[in-house]
Design an enzyme around this catalytic site. Structure first.
Site, short mmCIF file in Angstrom:
data_model
loop_
_atom_site.label_atom_id
_atom_site.label_comp_id
_atom_site.label_asym_id
_atom_site.label_seq_id
_atom_site.Cartn_x
_atom_site.Cartn_y
_atom_site.Cartn_z
N ASN A 1 8.09 2.01 10.81
CA ASN A 1 7.20 2.74 9.90
C ASN A 1 5.98 3.25 10.67
OD1 ASN A 1 5.62 3.72 7.82
ND2 ASN A 1 5.98 2.00 6.47
N TYR B 1 -2.79 1.26 10.23
CA TYR B 1 -3.29 -0.09 10.47
C TYR B 1 -3.98 -0.18 11.84
CZ TYR B 1 -0.12 -1.10 6.59
OH TYR B 1 0.51 -1.11 5.37
N ILE C 1 0.88 -1.18 0.00
CA ILE C 1 0.00 0.00 0.00
C ILE C 1 0.91 1.21 0.00
CG2 ILE C 1 -0.28 -0.13 2.52
CD1 ILE C 1 -3.13 1.10 2.06
N ALA C 2 0.64 2.15 -0.89
CA ALA C 2 1.55 3.29 -1.04
C ALA C 2 0.80 4.51 -1.56
CB ALA C 2 2.67 2.92 -2.00
N GLU D 1 2.51 -7.33 7.00
CA GLU D 1 3.78 -7.06 7.66
C GLU D 1 4.11 -5.59 7.48
OE1 GLU D 1 4.31 -9.75 5.26
OE2 GLU D 1 4.12 -11.36 6.72
C1 COA Z 1 1.35 4.53 5.07
C2 COA Z 1 0.70 5.37 3.99
C3 COA Z 1 0.14 4.45 2.90
C4 COA Z 1 -0.45 6.18 4.58
O1 COA Z 1 -1.08 6.89 3.53
P1 COA Z 1 -1.80 8.30 3.76
O2 COA Z 1 -2.52 8.64 2.52
O3 COA Z 1 -0.84 9.29 4.29
O4 COA Z 1 -2.86 7.90 4.90
P2 COA Z 1 -4.02 8.81 5.46
O5 COA Z 1 -4.04 10.15 4.83
O6 COA Z 1 -5.27 7.99 5.38
O7 COA Z 1 -3.60 8.94 6.99
C5 COA Z 1 -2.39 9.59 7.34
C6 COA Z 1 -2.63 10.68 8.37
O8 COA Z 1 -3.33 11.74 7.77
C7 COA Z 1 -4.48 12.06 8.56
N1 COA Z 1 -5.51 12.55 7.66
C8 COA Z 1 -6.32 11.81 6.88
N2 COA Z 1 -7.15 12.62 6.17
C9 COA Z 1 -6.82 13.88 6.52
C10 COA Z 1 -7.30 15.15 6.13
N3 COA Z 1 -8.29 15.28 5.24
N4 COA Z 1 -6.72 16.24 6.67
C11 COA Z 1 -5.73 16.12 7.57
N5 COA Z 1 -5.22 14.94 7.99
C12 COA Z 1 -5.77 13.85 7.47
C13 COA Z 1 -4.85 10.76 9.23
O9 COA Z 1 -5.63 10.96 10.39
C14 COA Z 1 -3.49 10.21 9.53
O10 COA Z 1 -2.96 10.79 10.69
P3 COA Z 1 -1.99 9.96 11.67
O11 COA Z 1 -0.88 9.39 10.84
O12 COA Z 1 -1.54 10.97 12.66
O13 COA Z 1 -2.86 8.88 12.25
C15 COA Z 1 1.69 6.38 3.38
O14 COA Z 1 2.32 7.08 4.44
C16 COA Z 1 2.77 5.77 2.50
O15 COA Z 1 2.55 5.50 1.33
N6 COA Z 1 3.96 5.55 3.06
C17 COA Z 1 5.10 5.07 2.28
C18 COA Z 1 4.87 3.66 1.84
C19 COA Z 1 4.63 2.75 3.02
O16 COA Z 1 5.32 2.81 4.02
N7 COA Z 1 3.63 1.85 2.87
C20 COA Z 1 3.27 0.90 3.91
C21 COA Z 1 4.12 -0.32 3.80
S1 COA Z 1 3.68 -1.50 5.06
#
Ligand code: COA
Length: 168
Positions: free
Chosen positions: A119, A126, A80-81, A114
């Site tokens: 991270n 999760y 997931i990314a 996993e």
């Molecule tokens: C892990 C990952 C997929 C999360 O994706 P994301 O789009 O940032 O996820 P979300 O936006 O749903 O949530 C992230 C944060 O934003 C917040 N958020 C969500 N919507 C929001 C909004 N509209 N305004 C402000 N904040 C918001 C969430 O509450 C969350 O906060 P937290 O981290 O403090 O709990 C992303 O960080 C990523 O791609 N990382 C690199 C790849 C990776 O590590 N993948 C996982 C491998 S196991």
């Protein structure tokens, strides 16, 4: 960014997915061959894979992607990314929701994954979705020798009334 659209990943998405992999996973990035193999499992009469991409209108490349593998009644989050510009907008949550719905559609009872122990953003995502830590795989991520947390989320199987009865 609610206008980001989710759709099934196709072979022509592999190049933009690899660009995202390089941006986000560096030395842990998957190869093109791995994605070809995964997408082969997403089609045909007995699919075992479910891969999705996220596209933002008027943007080159992908905003994100995610994939699921199914074996029996267990689904596994393979990847997931979300690209840096779209992180923190709820797209990760949308992708994970889509994977969980996919697992439910396959009739799975649980979703496993996993995640690198360091991270934190992924672990928070999760945890928010009810995944619980069930173990550690030492040195799972190579090179770098990083440990992985193994997490699990139990699913309510369709037509299973146990949960309803238990909750009264
Ligand atoms: C892990 C990952 C997929 C999360 O994706 P994301 O789009 O940032 O996820 P979300 O936006 O749903 O949530 C992230 C944060 O934003 C917040 N958020 C969500 N919507 C929001 C909004 N509209 N305004 C402000 N904040 C918001 C969430 O509450 C969350 O906060 P937290 O981290 O403090 O709990 C992303 O960080 C990523 O791609 N990382 C690199 C790849 C990776 O590590 N993948 C996982 C491998 S196991």
């Amino acid at each position: 960014m609610t206008d980001v659209v989710l759709r099934a990943m196709r072979w022509w998405d592999i190049d933009p997915v690899l660009a995202l992999e390089a941006e986000l996973f560096a030395q842990d990035a998957w190869s093109a061959g791995m994605f070809w193999s995964e997408l082969a499992g997403a089609g045909g009469p007995g699919p075992t894979r479910d891969y999705v991409v996220a596209e933002a209108p008027d943007e080159v490349g992908l905003a994100g992607y995610a994939g699921l593998a199914v074996a029996g009644d267990t689904a596994e989050v393979m990847s997931i990314a979300v690209t840096g510009a779209h992180q923190g907008t709820g797209l990760g949550a949308r992708l994970l929701t889509r994977l969980i719905e996919g697992a439910e559609a396959f009739g799975c009872r649980e979703v496993m994954l996993e995640v690198r122990v360091d991270n934190e953003p992924a672990k928070r995502l999760y945890a928010r979705f009810g995944f619980q830590r069930i173990g550690v795989r030492r040195g799972y991520y190579q090179p770098g020798n990083r440990d992985a947390l193994v997490m699990r989320k139990e699913l309510a199987v369709r037509g299973d009334t146990t949960e309803v009865l238990r909750n009264g």
